[in-house]
Design a protein around this motif. Structure first.
Motif, PDB file in Angstrom:
ATOM      1  N   ARG A 161       3.037   1.780   3.436  1.00  0.00           N
ATOM      2  CA  ARG A 161       2.254   1.559   4.652  1.00  0.00           C
ATOM      3  C   ARG A 161       2.337   0.096   5.079  1.00  0.00           C
ATOM      4  O   ARG A 161       2.549  -0.775   4.251  1.00  0.00           O
ATOM      5  CB  ARG A 161       0.789   1.897   4.409  1.00  0.00           C
ATOM      6  CG  ARG A 161       0.514   3.331   4.084  1.00  0.00           C
ATOM      7  CD  ARG A 161       0.406   4.144   5.370  1.00  0.00           C
ATOM      8  NE  ARG A 161       0.117   5.522   5.098  1.00  0.00           N
ATOM      9  CZ  ARG A 161      -1.100   6.054   5.141  1.00  0.00           C
ATOM     10  NH1 ARG A 161      -2.136   5.318   5.419  1.00  0.00           N
ATOM     11  NH2 ARG A 161      -1.268   7.339   4.891  1.00  0.00           N
ATOM     12  N   PRO A 203      -2.640  -3.282   4.386  1.00  0.00           N
ATOM     13  CA  PRO A 203      -3.013  -3.402   2.974  1.00  0.00           C
ATOM     14  C   PRO A 203      -4.038  -2.346   2.561  1.00  0.00           C
ATOM     15  O   PRO A 203      -4.705  -1.745   3.404  1.00  0.00           O
ATOM     16  CB  PRO A 203      -3.624  -4.806   2.889  1.00  0.00           C
ATOM     17  CG  PRO A 203      -4.134  -5.076   4.262  1.00  0.00           C
ATOM     18  CD  PRO A 203      -3.200  -4.364   5.205  1.00  0.00           C
ATOM     19  N   LEU A 204      -4.163  -2.167   1.256  1.00  0.00           N
ATOM     20  CA  LEU A 204      -5.241  -1.355   0.694  1.00  0.00           C
ATOM     21  C   LEU A 204      -6.471  -2.246   0.646  1.00  0.00           C
ATOM     22  O   LEU A 204      -6.453  -3.285  -0.013  1.00  0.00           O
ATOM     23  CB  LEU A 204      -4.875  -0.874  -0.712  1.00  0.00           C
ATOM     24  CG  LEU A 204      -5.996  -0.244  -1.526  1.00  0.00           C
ATOM     25  CD1 LEU A 204      -6.552   0.997  -0.832  1.00  0.00           C
ATOM     26  CD2 LEU A 204      -5.515   0.105  -2.915  1.00  0.00           C
ATOM     27  N   HIS A 260       0.868  -1.175   0.000  1.00  0.00           N
ATOM     28  CA  HIS A 260       0.000   0.000   0.000  1.00  0.00           C
ATOM     29  C   HIS A 260       0.909   1.231   0.000  1.00  0.00           C
ATOM     30  O   HIS A 260       1.759   1.394   0.865  1.00  0.00           O
ATOM     31  CB  HIS A 260      -0.888  -0.044   1.246  1.00  0.00           C
ATOM     32  CG  HIS A 260      -1.977   0.969   1.228  1.00  0.00           C
ATOM     33  ND1 HIS A 260      -2.792   1.163   2.314  1.00  0.00           N
ATOM     34  CD2 HIS A 260      -2.413   1.839   0.305  1.00  0.00           C
ATOM     35  CE1 HIS A 260      -3.669   2.102   2.044  1.00  0.00           C
ATOM     36  NE2 HIS A 260      -3.448   2.524   0.823  1.00  0.00           N
ATOM     37  N   TYR A 261       0.730   2.102  -0.967  1.00  0.00           N
ATOM     38  CA  TYR A 261       1.623   3.246  -1.211  1.00  0.00           C
ATOM     39  C   TYR A 261       0.786   4.485  -1.505  1.00  0.00           C
ATOM     40  O   TYR A 261       0.859   5.071  -2.576  1.00  0.00           O
ATOM     41  CB  TYR A 261       2.515   2.879  -2.410  1.00  0.00           C
ATOM     42  CG  TYR A 261       3.681   3.776  -2.681  1.00  0.00           C
ATOM     43  CD1 TYR A 261       4.770   3.828  -1.825  1.00  0.00           C
ATOM     44  CD2 TYR A 261       3.722   4.544  -3.838  1.00  0.00           C
ATOM     45  CE1 TYR A 261       5.858   4.626  -2.108  1.00  0.00           C
ATOM     46  CE2 TYR A 261       4.804   5.353  -4.134  1.00  0.00           C
ATOM     47  CZ  TYR A 261       5.875   5.391  -3.261  1.00  0.00           C
ATOM     48  OH  TYR A 261       6.955   6.176  -3.536  1.00  0.00           O
ATOM     49  N   PRO A 262      -0.060   4.920  -0.539  1.00  0.00           N
ATOM     50  CA  PRO A 262      -1.044   5.957  -0.848  1.00  0.00           C
ATOM     51  C   PRO A 262      -0.494   7.372  -0.993  1.00  0.00           C
ATOM     52  O   PRO A 262      -0.990   8.152  -1.787  1.00  0.00           O
ATOM     53  CB  PRO A 262      -2.009   5.879   0.327  1.00  0.00           C
ATOM     54  CG  PRO A 262      -1.173   5.393   1.447  1.00  0.00           C
ATOM     55  CD  PRO A 262      -0.164   4.453   0.833  1.00  0.00           C
ATOM     56  N   ARG A 284      -2.394   2.261  -4.827  1.00  0.00           N
ATOM     57  CA  ARG A 284      -3.198   3.272  -4.126  1.00  0.00           C
ATOM     58  C   ARG A 284      -4.504   3.449  -4.873  1.00  0.00           C
ATOM     59  O   ARG A 284      -4.596   3.192  -6.065  1.00  0.00           O
ATOM     60  CB  ARG A 284      -2.453   4.590  -3.981  1.00  0.00           C
ATOM     61  CG  ARG A 284      -2.190   5.304  -5.273  1.00  0.00           C
ATOM     62  CD  ARG A 284      -1.336   6.545  -5.033  1.00  0.00           C
ATOM     63  NE  ARG A 284      -0.944   7.132  -6.269  1.00  0.00           N
ATOM     64  CZ  ARG A 284      -1.554   8.158  -6.834  1.00  0.00           C
ATOM     65  NH1 ARG A 284      -2.590   8.724  -6.239  1.00  0.00           N
ATOM     66  NH2 ARG A 284      -1.146   8.635  -7.976  1.00  0.00           N
ATOM     67  N   ARG A 285      -5.494   3.888  -4.135  1.00  0.00           N
ATOM     68  CA  ARG A 285      -6.809   4.144  -4.738  1.00  0.00           C
ATOM     69  C   ARG A 285      -6.826   5.557  -5.302  1.00  0.00           C
ATOM     70  O   ARG A 285      -6.387   6.497  -4.647  1.00  0.00           O
ATOM     71  CB  ARG A 285      -7.898   3.989  -3.686  1.00  0.00           C
ATOM     72  CG  ARG A 285      -9.282   4.062  -4.277  1.00  0.00           C
ATOM     73  CD  ARG A 285     -10.376   3.943  -3.263  1.00  0.00           C
ATOM     74  NE  ARG A 285     -10.031   3.052  -2.181  1.00  0.00           N
ATOM     75  CZ  ARG A 285     -10.910   2.467  -1.398  1.00  0.00           C
ATOM     76  NH1 ARG A 285     -12.184   2.677  -1.573  1.00  0.00           N
ATOM     77  NH2 ARG A 285     -10.531   1.689  -0.422  1.00  0.00           N
TER      78      ARG A 285
END
Length: 164
Positions: free
Chosen positions: A129, A132-133, A122-124, A159-160
């Protein structure tokens, strides 16, 4: 009058007998939908890993994948969860996850996939992070996949993206 009562009783019995089958079919359809979405994500991740170079920070090569979580309906169970970079509810303590993709329909068993090569994280906001996303709401979601370098490792950052 007796015929009407018998017809109602018979119809009720048939409905009661068919409901478990209908619910099972809806769960199986939702599971098949999530499996197909996970396969699409897997294909995009493998393509990104094989074709693009990693970036240290900032904007780099990326793929945007739209995934669809089924809404509850007569033909879908709803209550679906899709996670990238780990299993929902599990925080990585060592910075590593044995799972890249995970999904679940309702309270069924979590299905997991580990992808060969780069680990998914997870790399928002430009940093990795530990969680998880997780996507839980039904509908379409856009996911950005970026190949990144982090602590000497090549990772796939997810990322979202905001809806447009």
């Amino acid at each position: 009058m007796l015929r009407a009562v018998v017809a109602v009783v018979l119809a009720s019995a048939l409905l009661a007998a068919s409901l478990p089958g209908i619910e099972l079919a809806a769960r199986e359809r939702s599971e098949a939908t999530l499996t197909a979405e996970a396969d699409r994500l897997r294909t995009a991740i493998v393509d990104l890993r094989q074709r693009e170079s990693a970036v240290g920070s900032g904007a780099g090569a990326r793929r945007v994948v739209a995934v669809e979580l089924p809404a509850r309906s007569r033909t879908a169970a709803g209550e679906a969860t899709l996670a990238l970079g780990g299993v929902p509810g599990q925080v990585r303590s060592d910075g590593q996850s044995a799972v890249d993709l995970a999904w679940q329909v309702g309270d069924e068993t979590v299905t997991t996939r580990r992808l060969p090569g780069s680990q998914v994280v997870h790399y928002p906001d430009g940093r990795v992070r530990d969680e998880p996303l997780v996507i839980e709401s039904p509908g379409s979601h856009r996911i950005a996949l970026t190949r990144i370098e982090h602590d000497g490792e090549t990772l796939i950052g997810v990322r979202r993206l905001p809806e447009v």
